[in-house]
Structures are given as C-alpha cells and as structure tokens.
Motif scaffolding. Structure first.
Motif, PDB file in Angstrom:
ATOM      1  N   GLY A  24      19.898  -5.038  11.583  1.00 20.00           N
ATOM      2  CA  GLY A  24      20.477  -3.977  12.381  1.00 20.00           C
ATOM      3  C   GLY A  24      20.085  -4.098  13.840  1.00 20.00           C
ATOM      4  O   GLY A  24      19.470  -5.085  14.272  1.00 20.00           O
ATOM      5  N   TRP A  25      20.422  -3.064  14.593  1.00 22.05           N
ATOM      6  CA  TRP A  25      20.288  -3.064  16.050  1.00 22.05           C
ATOM      7  C   TRP A  25      19.605  -1.784  16.498  1.00 22.05           C
ATOM      8  O   TRP A  25      19.953  -0.693  16.045  1.00 22.05           O
ATOM      9  N   LEU A  26      18.616  -1.910  17.377  1.00 22.15           N
ATOM     10  CA  LEU A  26      17.864  -0.777  17.916  1.00 22.15           C
ATOM     11  C   LEU A  26      17.751  -0.952  19.432  1.00 22.15           C
ATOM     12  O   LEU A  26      16.730  -1.404  19.949  1.00 22.15           O
ATOM     13  N   PRO A  27      18.812  -0.627  20.175  1.00 16.44           N
ATOM     14  CA  PRO A  27      18.798  -0.891  21.611  1.00 16.44           C
ATOM     15  C   PRO A  27      17.968   0.130  22.378  1.00 16.44           C
ATOM     16  O   PRO A  27      17.733   1.245  21.917  1.00 16.44           O
ATOM     17  N   ALA A  28      17.532  -0.273  23.573  1.00 12.03           N
ATOM     18  CA  ALA A  28      16.926   0.675  24.503  1.00 12.03           C
ATOM     19  C   ALA A  28      17.977   1.685  24.926  1.00 12.03           C
ATOM     20  O   ALA A  28      19.179   1.513  24.705  1.00 12.03           O
ATOM     21  N   LYS A  29      17.528   2.772  25.553  1.00  6.28           N
ATOM     22  CA  LYS A  29      18.452   3.831  25.948  1.00  6.28           C
ATOM     23  C   LYS A  29      19.560   3.300  26.846  1.00  6.28           C
ATOM     24  O   LYS A  29      19.314   2.580  27.808  1.00  6.28           O
ATOM     25  N   GLN A  30      20.778   3.688  26.480  1.00  5.21           N
ATOM     26  CA  GLN A  30      21.964   3.334  27.254  1.00  5.21           C
ATOM     27  C   GLN A  30      22.914   4.521  27.236  1.00  5.21           C
ATOM     28  O   GLN A  30      22.866   5.369  26.332  1.00  5.21           O
ATOM     29  N   SER A  31      23.792   4.574  28.210  1.00  5.58           N
ATOM     30  CA  SER A  31      24.826   5.608  28.177  1.00  5.58           C
ATOM     31  C   SER A  31      25.756   5.335  26.997  1.00  5.58           C
ATOM     32  O   SER A  31      25.848   4.214  26.491  1.00  5.58           O
ATOM     33  N   ARG A  74      22.627  -1.880  10.240  1.00  6.02           N
ATOM     34  CA  ARG A  74      22.134  -0.514  10.455  1.00  6.02           C
ATOM     35  C   ARG A  74      21.907  -0.327  11.945  1.00  6.02           C
ATOM     36  O   ARG A  74      21.206  -1.109  12.593  1.00  6.02           O
ATOM     37  N   LEU A  75      22.498   0.728  12.496  1.00  6.66           N
ATOM     38  CA  LEU A  75      22.464   0.980  13.927  1.00  6.66           C
ATOM     39  C   LEU A  75      21.613   2.218  14.203  1.00  6.66           C
ATOM     40  O   LEU A  75      21.862   3.297  13.654  1.00  6.66           O
ATOM     41  N   VAL A  76      20.599   2.043  15.054  1.00  9.72           N
ATOM     42  CA  VAL A  76      19.679   3.136  15.385  1.00  9.72           C
ATOM     43  C   VAL A  76      19.702   3.338  16.896  1.00  9.72           C
ATOM     44  O   VAL A  76      19.526   2.383  17.660  1.00  9.72           O
ATOM     45  N   ALA A  77      19.909   4.567  17.331  1.00  9.60           N
ATOM     46  CA  ALA A  77      20.044   4.874  18.756  1.00  9.60           C
ATOM     47  C   ALA A  77      18.830   5.639  19.272  1.00  9.60           C
ATOM     48  O   ALA A  77      18.112   6.294  18.512  1.00  9.60           O
ATOM     49  N   LYS A  78      18.638   5.560  20.580  1.00  8.88           N
ATOM     50  CA  LYS A  78      17.659   6.386  21.287  1.00  8.88           C
ATOM     51  C   LYS A  78      18.430   7.225  22.305  1.00  8.88           C
ATOM     52  O   LYS A  78      18.626   6.809  23.443  1.00  8.88           O
ATOM     53  N   PRO A  79      18.902   8.391  21.905  1.00  7.31           N
ATOM     54  CA  PRO A  79      19.736   9.179  22.808  1.00  7.31           C
ATOM     55  C   PRO A  79      18.922   9.885  23.879  1.00  7.31           C
ATOM     56  O   PRO A  79      17.709  10.034  23.782  1.00  7.31           O
ATOM     57  N   TRP A 105      16.808  -5.517  15.813  1.00  7.62           N
ATOM     58  CA  TRP A 105      16.541  -6.160  17.098  1.00  7.62           C
ATOM     59  C   TRP A 105      16.826  -5.198  18.248  1.00  7.62           C
ATOM     60  O   TRP A 105      17.833  -4.499  18.258  1.00  7.62           O
ATOM     61  N   GLY A 106      15.930  -5.174  19.232  1.00  7.25           N
ATOM     62  CA  GLY A 106      16.168  -4.423  20.444  1.00  7.25           C
ATOM     63  C   GLY A 106      16.878  -5.288  21.475  1.00  7.25           C
ATOM     64  O   GLY A 106      16.958  -6.510  21.347  1.00  7.25           O
ATOM     65  N   GLY A 107      17.388  -4.659  22.506  1.00  6.31           N
ATOM     66  CA  GLY A 107      18.041  -5.415  23.568  1.00  6.31           C
ATOM     67  C   GLY A 107      19.545  -5.483  23.391  1.00  6.31           C
ATOM     68  O   GLY A 107      20.081  -5.184  22.312  1.00  6.31           O
ATOM     69  N   PHE A 108      20.233  -5.900  24.445  1.00 10.07           N
ATOM     70  CA  PHE A 108      21.695  -5.902  24.408  1.00 10.07           C
ATOM     71  C   PHE A 108      22.284  -7.055  25.218  1.00 10.07           C
ATOM     72  O   PHE A 108      23.438  -7.006  25.638  1.00 10.07           O
ATOM     73  N   LEU A 110       0.804  -1.216   0.000  1.00  4.74           N
ATOM     74  CA  LEU A 110       0.000   0.000   0.000  1.00  4.74           C
ATOM     75  C   LEU A 110       0.842   1.275   0.000  1.00  4.74           C
ATOM     76  O   LEU A 110       0.511   2.252  -0.673  1.00  4.74           O
ATOM     77  N   THR A 111       1.936   1.269   0.757  1.00  4.48           N
ATOM     78  CA  THR A 111       2.709   2.499   0.940  1.00  4.48           C
ATOM     79  C   THR A 111       3.874   2.631  -0.027  1.00  4.48           C
ATOM     80  O   THR A 111       4.335   3.740  -0.303  1.00  4.48           O
ATOM     81  N   ARG A 112       4.396   1.496  -0.524  1.00  5.01           N
ATOM     82  CA  ARG A 112       5.549   1.470  -1.432  1.00  5.01           C
ATOM     83  C   ARG A 112       6.762   2.171  -0.813  1.00  5.01           C
ATOM     84  O   ARG A 112       7.528   2.829  -1.510  1.00  5.01           O
ATOM     85  N   ARG A 113       6.939   2.003   0.500  1.00  2.14           N
ATOM     86  CA  ARG A 113       8.066   2.646   1.179  1.00  2.14           C
ATOM     87  C   ARG A 113       8.813   1.633   2.032  1.00  2.14           C
ATOM     88  O   ARG A 113       8.218   0.693   2.562  1.00  2.14           O
ATOM     89  N   PRO A 114      10.123   1.833   2.186  1.00  4.34           N
ATOM     90  CA  PRO A 114      10.874   0.984   3.111  1.00  4.34           C
ATOM     91  C   PRO A 114      10.309   1.106   4.528  1.00  4.34           C
ATOM     92  O   PRO A 114       9.769   2.148   4.907  1.00  4.34           O
ATOM     93  N   PHE A 115      10.453   0.050   5.303  1.00  2.00           N
ATOM     94  CA  PHE A 115       9.907   0.023   6.654  1.00  2.00           C
ATOM     95  C   PHE A 115      10.935  -0.585   7.604  1.00  2.00           C
ATOM     96  O   PHE A 115      11.588  -1.578   7.269  1.00  2.00           O
ATOM     97  N   SER A 116      11.103   0.052   8.752  1.00  2.00           N
ATOM     98  CA  SER A 116      12.029  -0.444   9.771  1.00  2.00           C
ATOM     99  C   SER A 116      11.230  -1.157  10.852  1.00  2.00           C
ATOM    100  O   SER A 116      10.475  -0.522  11.586  1.00  2.00           O
ATOM    101  N   LEU A 117      11.412  -2.465  10.944  1.00  2.00           N
ATOM    102  CA  LEU A 117      10.676  -3.259  11.911  1.00  2.00           C
ATOM    103  C   LEU A 117      11.569  -3.512  13.124  1.00  2.00           C
ATOM    104  O   LEU A 117      12.385  -4.431  13.132  1.00  2.00           O
ATOM    105  N   GLY A 118      11.418  -2.664  14.137  1.00  2.00           N
ATOM    106  CA  GLY A 118      12.094  -2.910  15.396  1.00  2.00           C
ATOM    107  C   GLY A 118      11.352  -3.990  16.155  1.00  2.00           C
ATOM    108  O   GLY A 118      10.143  -3.914  16.349  1.00  2.00           O
ATOM    109  N   VAL A 119      12.074  -5.044  16.564  1.00  2.00           N
ATOM    110  CA  VAL A 119      11.425  -6.207  17.177  1.00  2.00           C
ATOM    111  C   VAL A 119      12.161  -6.628  18.445  1.00  2.00           C
ATOM    112  O   VAL A 119      13.344  -6.361  18.631  1.00  2.00           O
TER     113      VAL A 119
END
Length: 293
Positions: free
Chosen positions: A201-208, A234-239, A184-187, A106-115
């Motif tokens: 890629g990696w999408l961790p919860a907030k960390q220092s 691909r690395l995605v942060a939550k600063p 994937w979330g978590g570390f 429907l959207t024809r766009r890339p999608f990032s599935l954080g799981v």
C-alpha cells in the motif's frame, strides 16, 4: 493517531492513558515516527516544508518504534499499530526482519510498516549506512524482509573455512504469525513504481486533495505497467494542513472526500510535543467531535 514524542510532558503511563482515551473516542490505530540519531546542525533540506526546515528540533526525543509499539500492545488489547514512517535503509534488513517477526510473535496482531528512505544524509553517515543508492537497496530490502517473515529462510553468501564465498540457506525463526503490510511513503515517480511492484500500500506525506488525486492517477498507471491490480493496495492518508489544526481539513466532509479517492484509513498527526496529557486529550476530542461524534 500518530503518537506524540516521549517528552516528560507526557510520561509512559500518561501515553497509555491517552491511547485508552483515543480508543474510547473511536480511534483505532496508533503509529510512531522514526529517527535514530539527529545532528545538532544539518545541511540536509527537509522535503515536506517550503523552507526545508523540519517541524521538530534536533533535541526532540525519538523512541525505537518496535520497542515502543510492542510495549503499548501489551497494554492496549484490540488496538492496531504501525510506523509512519521508519527509515528502512538505515537498517540491516535481516535484523529488521528479526525485530518484526518477534513483535508479530509476541503481539499476534497485524502490523502496518510504513517505510521510506528518509532525507537526512548525516543520519546515514552516523550509523554507517550509505546514503546513495538507497532507493535500489529499499526494493531489495523489502523483498528480503518479506521472505524472512513468511518463510523463515533465505540464502546468504558467507565464507567457508578456506575464506571462499559460498551461498548457504539460513533459518530465521520464529516466522511472523500475523500479517505485516508494507506501506511506502513518498510520491515521486520512483515511489509510485516501488509501491506498484513491491509494497502492499501507500502512505504519503501530507498533500492537498488535488495533489493526491494526481498522485493516485500516476500510481494507477504504475500498477498497470507491472500488471498489478490497483484495488489490492491499501491507501492510508494523513489529512489536514498541520499536525493539530484548530480549524481546517480534518472534518466529516473532508474525510468523505478521502474515502471517495479510495483511502482506507486516515492518521491524525498529533503535535510532537503537547503541553500536557489534558492538552493532548483535547486535541483528540476536538478532531473526533467535528469528524464523527
């Protein structure tokens, strides 16, 4: 930015207005979190706070992430979308693949599935999914969903007319015309191995920043163990130190440090329940002003 929850302080129309304002300020992607049902009382400890208490109440509302983001995509040309994160193993993987393929078509766009696999045992019980073994299931689920999205076919064990189990190929169409990346979330050590072997890629919860540096070293090692090129991830942060710090870690100097560590994108976690549209806009403006404007 991760979107606020759908309260009456921020109606659907106002949420679109907030997203348009974010795009004007230079934000580029929109993410939503996930819970299906929440118990009024829980004995499960939330893993990301010192006292084990989540930053939201049991009566806070959560939309279905795929319906929510597909609806937004229809009104926000050019924006990207993702989940941060969905509880993968609460869901049947074939039905999840169908949702993702439909959203992609429907959207024809890339999608990032954080799981991830979540932390709330009672939620698993409520939807009838096993809490134990969810890590092992996650690896299998990711493989199946990826296969269905890319090829539109998979083998399933079913029963024939004599009630005998047989394996048959099935079709699931449409396939996903746009890429769906798994973050994937978590570390934990298991998380590092799963990212290296099965995810994009990696999408961790907030960390220092110091903690992230150590986790990244372990992730590199996990990639070496399975022959994976770390630079492919691909690395995605939550600063930041909180969802909406009036001061603190989300600023130019801090974002440069995330870049130096190898992160490709940063997500501003908006407050779950802003007081109003103007309050939410002010948060976006404040962070943008000290980060890039």
């Amino acid at each position: 930015m991760r979107l606020p929850l759908p309260t009456e302080a921020l109606t659907p129309e106002q949420q679109v207005e907030l997203c348009l304002h974010a795009l004007e300020l230079g934000y580029s992607s929109f993410w939503v979190g996930d819970h299906v049902v929440l118990p009024e009382r829980s004995s499960s400890a939330y893993p990301h706070t010192e006292d084990g208490t989540p930053g939201f109440r049991p009566d806070t509302p959560w939309t279905d992430p795929f319906l929510h983001l597909t609806w937004l995509a229809a009104q926000l040309p050019g924006a990207r979308f993702g989940t941060s994160i969905i509880v993968l193993t609460l869901r049947n993987p074939t039905l999840l693949a169908k949702q993702l393929a439909t959203m992609s078509w429907l959207t024809r766009r890339p999608f990032s599935l954080g799981v991830g696999t979540g932390w709330l045992r009672e939620e698993y019980d409520a939807v009838g999914m096993p809490f134990e073994g969810r890590g092992t299931r996650a690896r299998k689920d990711i493989a199946l969903v990826k296969q269905l999205l890319s090829s539109g076919t998979a083998d399933y064990t079913v029963r024939d007319a004599d009630d005998t189990p047989v394996t048959k190929p099935f079709l699931m169409l449409p396939k996903a015309p746009a890429p769906v990346e798994f973050l994937w979330g978590g570390f934990s050590p298991f998380a590092m191995r799963l990212v290296a072997s099965s995810c994009d890629g990696w999408l961790p919860a907030k960390q220092s920043l110091e903690a992230l540096e150590g986790h990244l070293a372990r992730l590199r090692s996990a990639c070496d163990d399975v022959g994976r090129d770390f630079s492919e991830l691909r690395l995605v942060a939550k600063p930041g130190s909180g969802p909406d710090p009036a001061f603190g870690a989300i600023d130019k100097d801090n974002l440069v440090r995330y870049t130096e560590l190898g992160f490709h994108e940063a997500i501003l976690e908006m407050p779950y329940e802003p007081e109003s549209l103007d309050d939410a806009k002010a948060t976006l403006e404040r962070v943008a002003a000290r980060s890039w404007l």
